[in-house]
Design a protein around this motif. Sequence first.
Motif, short mmCIF file in Angstrom:
data_model
loop_
_atom_site.label_atom_id
_atom_site.label_comp_id
_atom_site.label_asym_id
_atom_site.label_seq_id
_atom_site.Cartn_x
_atom_site.Cartn_y
_atom_site.Cartn_z
N PHE A 138 0.84 -1.19 0.00
CA PHE A 138 0.00 0.00 0.00
C PHE A 138 0.88 1.25 0.00
CE2 PHE A 138 -2.34 3.42 1.99
CZ PHE A 138 -3.66 3.26 1.58
N GLU A 139 0.58 2.19 -0.89
CA GLU A 139 1.35 3.43 -0.95
C GLU A 139 0.53 4.65 -0.53
OE1 GLU A 139 2.65 5.03 -4.83
OE2 GLU A 139 4.66 5.14 -3.94
N SER A 140 -0.72 4.74 -1.00
CA SER A 140 -1.56 5.88 -0.65
C SER A 140 -3.01 5.56 -0.96
CB SER A 140 -1.12 7.13 -1.42
OG SER A 140 -1.27 6.91 -2.82
N GLN A 146 -3.36 3.17 -4.11
CA GLN A 146 -2.27 2.87 -5.03
C GLN A 146 -1.27 1.96 -4.31
OE1 GLN A 146 -3.28 6.35 -4.62
NE2 GLN A 146 -4.73 5.71 -6.20
N THR A 147 -0.63 1.10 -5.08
CA THR A 147 0.35 0.18 -4.51
C THR A 147 1.65 0.23 -5.30
OG1 THR A 147 -0.39 -1.69 -5.87
CG2 THR A 147 -1.44 -1.41 -3.71
N VAL A 148 2.69 -0.28 -4.68
CA VAL A 148 3.98 -0.47 -5.35
C VAL A 148 4.42 -1.91 -5.09
CG1 VAL A 148 4.65 1.94 -5.15
CG2 VAL A 148 5.24 0.35 -3.31
N PRO A 149 5.26 -2.47 -5.94
CA PRO A 149 5.71 -3.84 -5.73
C PRO A 149 6.49 -3.98 -4.42
CG PRO A 149 6.17 -3.15 -7.96
CD PRO A 149 5.77 -1.91 -7.22
N ALA A 150 6.30 -5.08 -3.72
CA ALA A 150 7.09 -5.38 -2.52
C ALA A 150 8.54 -5.61 -2.94
CB ALA A 150 6.54 -6.60 -1.81
#
Length: 428
Positions: free
Chosen positions: A111-113, A120-124
């Motif tokens: 989870f980013e925001s 929005q997410t980013v890859p772990a």
Amino acid sequence: MIELACPESVGLSTDRLSRIAAHFDRYVDAGKIPGYLVLVARRGKAVYLHRYGQRDVEAGTPVEEDTIFRIYSMTKPITSVGLLMLYERGLLHLDDPASKFIPGFERLEVFESGDAQNYQTVPAKREISIRDLLTHTSGLTYGHLHAHPIDAMYRERDLLGERMTLADFARQLAELPLLFSPGTRWNYSVATDVLGHIIEVITGRSLARFFSDEILAPLGMSDTGFSVAADRVARFAANYERDGASFRLIDSPGASAYLKEPTLCSGGGGLVSTASDYLRFSQMLLNKGELNGARILGRKTVELMTCNHLPGNCDLSSMGYILQSDDRAAGVGMGLGARHNLRRGGLRAETRHDGVGFGLGGYVLLDPAAAQILSSPGEFGWGGAASTTFWIDPQEEMTAIFLTQLMPSSSYSIRRELRVLANQAIVD
């Protein structure tokens, strides 16, 4: 019946141990808790047992030596032991990715925001490992924490709900984002329930059957399980929730969900037990994996389990996840002498656990002075949501168990106070 030895025979003072009853009886007399049981053992001998108050206030029945309690997260060390038994058999490695056993876990994002509906997410940075699950550094969370949009996502899906199986739970969990990349923070979570599912996948048995076959039966823990049999309901305690300076009933023994076998056996918090049973489990760990000829774990495995596994040997304060809101009640924590700091200037909060590390399934005390608690380096243990707790002090060859039924566990400083009252009784 638990056979009690003379406290002086193991270096404890009878007079000083009596301070435990004098202190905690006041909690009952003031109407703060319904009743409780405390048990202290040293050098393989139970030497102090005190019970006071009622297991069921409405029925007027007292706490007895064989009262059955909901132990909630005191289930976690048992699940962790079960997982380590499979590790000893070469069926997994601590650095194995969870995706080796759970499809979908290889695609988790962070989870980013945003909020629970739009985010929005980013890859772990990497996958969740078995050790991440054992140490709560996986990036998972709990829905009841009410601290982050991901908690709300858990609640919306009713993760760990009655209609779920562990397989359903794991599948839905794989569809949700993580709080952070695995290994970078510490956050209390459903990770141990994921371990319970992995045990089922590896063994082909239900978690309840695995526990019964491999841990409970060998240790003689006959009153421990995921449900309460009909012939034992009379011994089952009622559960209460703090209500101001008093408490209110939230689960009556005769109408409890624990009277039937659950669809989902929660390795993170689903067991009931007794003081006698949990003493057997605790003594097995204190004995480095063995009790009365039943070898559950090897000595080296228990030593590994009770090491601090946080990166760089740091404590929980330096690993703690910074929450997005301060909705949690002040005092939420493990009762380890830590302090709870709220940054009122913004919607962020931080739980401090100075001098406290984390092993493979429970806390490990690193520095009593930093934690501001009367104990020894190397002490380990855990507690449950209904204010239960246990700890094991290898240096003093001592263990203590406290059982009551009051939620939440942060209601009073019971765990910290018991630590002082039990350890001040050591006189040798």
